[in-house]
Design a protein around this motif. Structure first.
Motif, PDB file in Angstrom:
ATOM      1  N   SER A 150      -2.419   1.818   7.580  1.00 53.89           N
ATOM      2  CA  SER A 150      -1.162   2.120   6.665  1.00 53.89           C
ATOM      3  C   SER A 150      -1.473   2.110   5.262  1.00 53.89           C
ATOM      4  N   SER A 151      -1.998   0.826   4.961  1.00 57.95           N
ATOM      5  CA  SER A 151      -2.522   0.557   3.388  1.00 57.95           C
ATOM      6  C   SER A 151      -3.236   1.458   2.829  1.00 57.95           C
TER       7      SER A 151
ATOM      8  N   THR B  77       9.348  -8.510  -2.119  1.00 58.19           N
ATOM      9  CA  THR B  77       7.948  -9.231  -2.442  1.00 58.19           C
ATOM     10  C   THR B  77       6.881  -8.421  -3.254  1.00 58.19           C
ATOM     11  N   LEU B  78       7.112  -7.266  -3.166  1.00 54.22           N
ATOM     12  CA  LEU B  78       6.183  -6.176  -4.015  1.00 54.22           C
ATOM     13  C   LEU B  78       6.499  -6.510  -5.438  1.00 54.22           C
ATOM     14  N   ALA B  79       7.855  -6.425  -5.819  1.00 54.09           N
ATOM     15  CA  ALA B  79       8.283  -6.928  -7.223  1.00 54.09           C
ATOM     16  C   ALA B  79       7.868  -8.271  -7.697  1.00 54.09           C
ATOM     17  N   LEU B  80       7.753  -9.246  -6.549  1.00 54.66           N
ATOM     18  CA  LEU B  80       7.193 -10.439  -7.070  1.00 54.66           C
ATOM     19  C   LEU B  80       5.648 -10.403  -7.437  1.00 54.66           C
TER      20      LEU B  80
ATOM     21  N   ILE C  27       0.071  -6.103   0.238  1.00 56.99           N
ATOM     22  CA  ILE C  27       1.125  -7.159   0.113  1.00 56.99           C
ATOM     23  C   ILE C  27       2.556  -6.551   0.949  1.00 56.99           C
ATOM     24  N   HIS C  28       2.771  -5.494   0.291  1.00 52.69           N
ATOM     25  CA  HIS C  28       4.031  -4.823   0.843  1.00 52.69           C
ATOM     26  C   HIS C  28       4.075  -4.517   2.431  1.00 52.69           C
ATOM     27  N   HIS C  29       2.690  -4.042   2.933  1.00 48.08           N
ATOM     28  CA  HIS C  29       2.655  -3.589   4.130  1.00 48.08           C
ATOM     29  C   HIS C  29       2.359  -4.817   5.186  1.00 48.08           C
TER      30      HIS C  29
END
Length: 175
Positions: free
Chosen positions: A150-151, A80-83, A124-126
């Motif tokens: 955490s972000s 998802t992070l790559a997207l 977005i990753h988290h």
């Protein structure tokens, strides 16, 4: 080209080792944890083909999943992070920069661009990571607090790491 590949391989091993050996054991009351291994995906060269980016993101997440004994949660969050990274680069970068093989760093891209790139990508990753990990809306406020804290913790660690290797943009191309 060979130098860039070697640098990224070394960066991969160092960040995964830091994640597994150090940051896995650091947390704030089970609410905030840092995941600096995502810096691997952020710092991959800009002109990298999308398929290779998705494969590298998946393998990075799968490697962390192996050490965390999770079932593909980190792999899904990394993909998802790559997207997000593809979308962010498409929206914010000029055509000449998109075709280059430069590393998107703090010194090359500027503070405003780099901070927004890192912050929204981490968020977005988290979001994906914690929502897939809990897979329930029972403690939704606790999950949102974990995502947000955490972000912030991860962005602070990533900014410290990028300041450690900060180099100003070369002025040679402007002459």
């Amino acid at each position: 080209m060979g130098r860039i590949i070697i640098i990224n391989i070394v960066r991969f091993f160092i960040l995964v080792l830091l994640q597994v050996a150090l940051f896995k054991n650091i947390g704030y009351y089970n609410v905030a944890a840092a995941f600096p291994y995502i810096f691997i995906i952020f710092l991959l060269p800009i002109g990298l083909p999308n398929l290779l980016l998705f494969i590298l993101a998946f393998l990075t997440g799968l490697t962390v999943d192996a050490f965390y004994d999770s079932v593909g949660v980190h792999a899904a969050a990394c993909v998802t992070l790559a997207l997000y990274r593809i979308f962010f680069h498409k929206v914010t970068l000029e055509v000449e920069i998109k075709d280059s093989f430069n590393t998107p760093s703090l010194g090359e891209m500027g503070t405003k661009w780099f901070l927004s790139y890192i912050f929204f990508g981490t968020l977005i990753h988290h979001l994906v990571l914690f929502l897939l990990e809990t897979f329930s809306f029972a403690n939704f406020l606790y999950t949102l607090a974990s995502i947000f804290l955490s972000s912030i913790f991860t962005v602070a660690v990533l900014l410290l790491m990028s300041l450690l290797v900060y180099r100003k943009k070369s002025r040679i191309s402007n002459i």
